[in-house]
Design a protein around this motif. Structure first.
Motif, PDB file in Angstrom:
ATOM      1  N   LEU A  69       4.025  -1.077 -10.817  1.00 46.05           N
ATOM      2  CA  LEU A  69       4.455  -0.080  -9.835  1.00 46.05           C
ATOM      3  C   LEU A  69       5.971   0.106  -9.822  1.00 46.05           C
ATOM      4  O   LEU A  69       6.471   1.137  -9.365  1.00 46.05           O
ATOM      5  CB  LEU A  69       3.978  -0.488  -8.438  1.00 46.05           C
ATOM      6  CG  LEU A  69       2.460  -0.485  -8.219  1.00 46.05           C
ATOM      7  CD1 LEU A  69       2.123  -1.040  -6.840  1.00 46.05           C
ATOM      8  CD2 LEU A  69       1.887   0.917  -8.387  1.00 46.05           C
ATOM      9  N   SER A  70       6.706  -0.890 -10.333  1.00 45.82           N
ATOM     10  CA  SER A  70       8.171  -0.802 -10.392  1.00 45.82           C
ATOM     11  C   SER A  70       8.660  -0.064 -11.629  1.00 45.82           C
ATOM     12  O   SER A  70       9.818   0.361 -11.674  1.00 45.82           O
ATOM     13  CB  SER A  70       8.788  -2.212 -10.388  1.00 45.82           C
ATOM     14  OG  SER A  70       8.441  -2.930  -9.234  1.00 45.82           O
TER      15      SER A  70
ATOM     16  N   ILE B  53       1.942  -7.174  -1.194  1.00 45.08           N
ATOM     17  CA  ILE B  53       3.026  -6.351  -1.729  1.00 45.08           C
ATOM     18  C   ILE B  53       3.326  -5.281  -0.691  1.00 45.08           C
ATOM     19  O   ILE B  53       2.416  -4.652  -0.157  1.00 45.08           O
ATOM     20  CB  ILE B  53       2.650  -5.674  -3.063  1.00 45.08           C
ATOM     21  CG1 ILE B  53       2.409  -6.718  -4.156  1.00 45.08           C
ATOM     22  CG2 ILE B  53       3.748  -4.705  -3.508  1.00 45.08           C
ATOM     23  CD1 ILE B  53       1.982  -6.115  -5.492  1.00 45.08           C
ATOM     24  N   MET B  54       4.619  -5.093  -0.393  1.00 46.04           N
ATOM     25  CA  MET B  54       5.029  -4.032   0.513  1.00 46.04           C
ATOM     26  C   MET B  54       5.389  -2.790  -0.292  1.00 46.04           C
ATOM     27  O   MET B  54       6.007  -2.879  -1.348  1.00 46.04           O
ATOM     28  CB  MET B  54       6.263  -4.464   1.317  1.00 46.04           C
ATOM     29  CG  MET B  54       6.015  -5.592   2.299  1.00 46.04           C
ATOM     30  SD  MET B  54       4.763  -5.187   3.517  1.00 46.04           S
ATOM     31  CE  MET B  54       5.389  -3.664   4.167  1.00 46.04           C
ATOM     32  N   ILE B  55       4.996  -1.622   0.227  1.00 40.30           N
ATOM     33  CA  ILE B  55       5.339  -0.348  -0.402  1.00 40.30           C
ATOM     34  C   ILE B  55       6.098   0.498   0.616  1.00 40.30           C
ATOM     35  O   ILE B  55       5.636   0.683   1.745  1.00 40.30           O
ATOM     36  CB  ILE B  55       4.079   0.423  -0.857  1.00 40.30           C
ATOM     37  CG1 ILE B  55       3.229  -0.432  -1.811  1.00 40.30           C
ATOM     38  CG2 ILE B  55       4.474   1.746  -1.503  1.00 40.30           C
ATOM     39  CD1 ILE B  55       3.861  -0.702  -3.148  1.00 40.30           C
ATOM     40  N   SER B  56       7.260   1.008   0.224  1.00 42.34           N
ATOM     41  CA  SER B  56       8.033   1.850   1.144  1.00 42.34           C
ATOM     42  C   SER B  56       7.381   3.222   1.255  1.00 42.34           C
ATOM     43  O   SER B  56       7.042   3.843   0.251  1.00 42.34           O
ATOM     44  CB  SER B  56       9.478   1.986   0.658  1.00 42.34           C
ATOM     45  OG  SER B  56       9.522   2.545  -0.635  1.00 42.34           O
ATOM     46  N   ARG B  57       7.212   3.687   2.472  1.00 43.23           N
ATOM     47  CA  ARG B  57       6.583   4.990   2.707  1.00 43.23           C
ATOM     48  C   ARG B  57       7.580   6.132   2.605  1.00 43.23           C
ATOM     49  O   ARG B  57       7.235   7.228   2.157  1.00 43.23           O
ATOM     50  CB  ARG B  57       5.948   5.024   4.103  1.00 43.23           C
ATOM     51  CG  ARG B  57       4.698   4.189   4.261  1.00 43.23           C
ATOM     52  CD  ARG B  57       4.183   4.285   5.689  1.00 43.23           C
ATOM     53  NE  ARG B  57       3.904   5.667   6.058  1.00 43.23           N
ATOM     54  CZ  ARG B  57       3.842   6.113   7.312  1.00 43.23           C
ATOM     55  NH1 ARG B  57       4.080   5.289   8.317  1.00 43.23           N
ATOM     56  NH2 ARG B  57       3.557   7.369   7.565  1.00 43.23           N
ATOM     57  N   ARG B  58       8.824   5.901   3.027  1.00 39.10           N
ATOM     58  CA  ARG B  58       9.798   6.988   3.118  1.00 39.10           C
ATOM     59  C   ARG B  58      11.122   6.602   2.480  1.00 39.10           C
ATOM     60  O   ARG B  58      11.490   5.431   2.429  1.00 39.10           O
ATOM     61  CB  ARG B  58      10.039   7.358   4.583  1.00 39.10           C
ATOM     62  CG  ARG B  58       8.836   7.912   5.294  1.00 39.10           C
ATOM     63  CD  ARG B  58       9.209   8.393   6.683  1.00 39.10           C
ATOM     64  NE  ARG B  58       9.529   7.282   7.568  1.00 39.10           N
ATOM     65  CZ  ARG B  58       8.645   6.688   8.354  1.00 39.10           C
ATOM     66  NH1 ARG B  58       7.380   7.080   8.341  1.00 39.10           N
ATOM     67  NH2 ARG B  58       9.006   5.700   9.148  1.00 39.10           N
TER      68      ARG B  58
ATOM     69  N   ALA C 286       7.798   4.835  -2.310  1.00 34.56           N
ATOM     70  CA  ALA C 286       6.755   4.051  -2.989  1.00 34.56           C
ATOM     71  C   ALA C 286       7.319   2.867  -3.765  1.00 34.56           C
ATOM     72  O   ALA C 286       6.684   2.368  -4.687  1.00 34.56           O
ATOM     73  CB  ALA C 286       5.917   4.931  -3.907  1.00 34.56           C
ATOM     74  N   LYS C 287       8.512   2.396  -3.393  1.00 37.54           N
ATOM     75  CA  LYS C 287       9.077   1.221  -4.058  1.00 37.54           C
ATOM     76  C   LYS C 287       8.359  -0.046  -3.594  1.00 37.54           C
ATOM     77  O   LYS C 287       8.222  -0.277  -2.400  1.00 37.54           O
ATOM     78  CB  LYS C 287      10.570   1.088  -3.755  1.00 37.54           C
ATOM     79  CG  LYS C 287      11.197  -0.098  -4.487  1.00 37.54           C
ATOM     80  CD  LYS C 287      12.598  -0.386  -4.010  1.00 37.54           C
ATOM     81  CE  LYS C 287      13.175  -1.575  -4.764  1.00 37.54           C
ATOM     82  NZ  LYS C 287      12.342  -2.803  -4.618  1.00 37.54           N
TER      83      LYS C 287
END
Length: 257
Positions: free
Chosen positions: A180-181, A130-135, A143-144
């Motif tokens: 998480l979504s 799973i990828m999580i956006s940092r910014r 954190a998407k």
């Protein structure tokens, strides 16, 4: 102003103008219907999630609570930085911040870089990740989570993203993605770890602290089956969001250019 007044506009016959307008209206209607179908599916999926697991904030069913760091294989991994000269049309696809707006990474539409075998091994992505956006410019984007589709071609990710690999013996990937979504989870369990004024972001260290409700694995897998059924139905009866947009833009440009 005089230059603007002298600008010539191609003017087809009125009947042709009406025909073009009618086609564009139909294309726009298709796009909106696709978007509505996807939105309804998302709302239905969240309703299924809440029905099975309860409110993730109040935890009325008393599920165990674990930190995200205890539910993954290995450590969370930040992405790679590549200078402009490394980008190439014949390189390896790489996930960027803009690609996190999709729930699933849109393979075949990504920028490419010339990466070494060692870099591909270190920053490689698979369907289990799973990828999580940092910014992001807003809290919603920080954190998407984003899923990785199956593919035989390698895929890496850049420095504005974080990779996590759920431990399948402890947590189901599809359940964790939905958790998480969820807007309530983001508001109550994630947002407190998001920092920054103009640019909102979450560090790897803070992401590890996020609390996750952990129902029994068999229930998580049952939710995954429901999610898969809903997504297959949408895929069968509708384009995905990017395809709907591409269809409208393609038709528009064909007539207006």
């Amino acid at each position: 102003m005089s230059d603007l007044k002298s600008f010539e506009i191609p003017l087809p016959p009125l009947t042709e103008q009406k025909r073009i307008a009618n086609i564009l209206d139909k294309a726009d209607a298709i796009r909106h219907k696709r978007q509505q179908a996807i939105q309804l599916a998302d709302e239905f999926l969240r309703a299924v999630f809440l029905d099975m697991f309860g409110d993730p904030v109040t935890n009325p069913k008393g599920w165990e609570v674990e930190t995200l760091s205890s539910l993954v294989v290995g450590k969370l991994q930040n992405g790679a930085y590549f200078p402009k000269e490394k980008y190439s049309s014949k390189g390896v696809e790489m996930v960027h911040m803009a690609d996190a707006f999709y729930d699933v990474v849109p393979r075949g539409q990504l920028k490419r870089v010339n990466a070494s075998a060692k870099e591909i091994e270190k920053y490689g992505l698979g369907v289990e990740d799973i990828m999580i956006s940092r910014r992001s410019l807003n809290y919603e984007g920080a954190a998407k989570p984003t899923l990785i589709p199956e593919s035989s071609e390698p895929l890496i990710f850049e420095s504005s993203m974080i990779r996590l690999t759920p431990n399948p013996e402890l947590i189901n990937k599809r359940y964790l993605f939905q958790y998480l979504s969820d807007p309530s989870v983001k508001d109550h369990h994630v947002r407190k770890y998001v920092t920054g004024a103009t640019i909102k972001g979450i560090s790897q260290k803070n992401l590890e602290k996020v609390e996750v409700l952990v129902p029994p694995l068999d229930m998580q897998r049952k939710f995954e089956e429901s999610a898969t059924s809903i997504e297959r139905f949408v895929a069968k009866h509708s384009f995905n969001k990017s395809m709907g947009e591409d269809l409208f833009l393609s038709i528009s440009q064909n007539f207006l250019c």
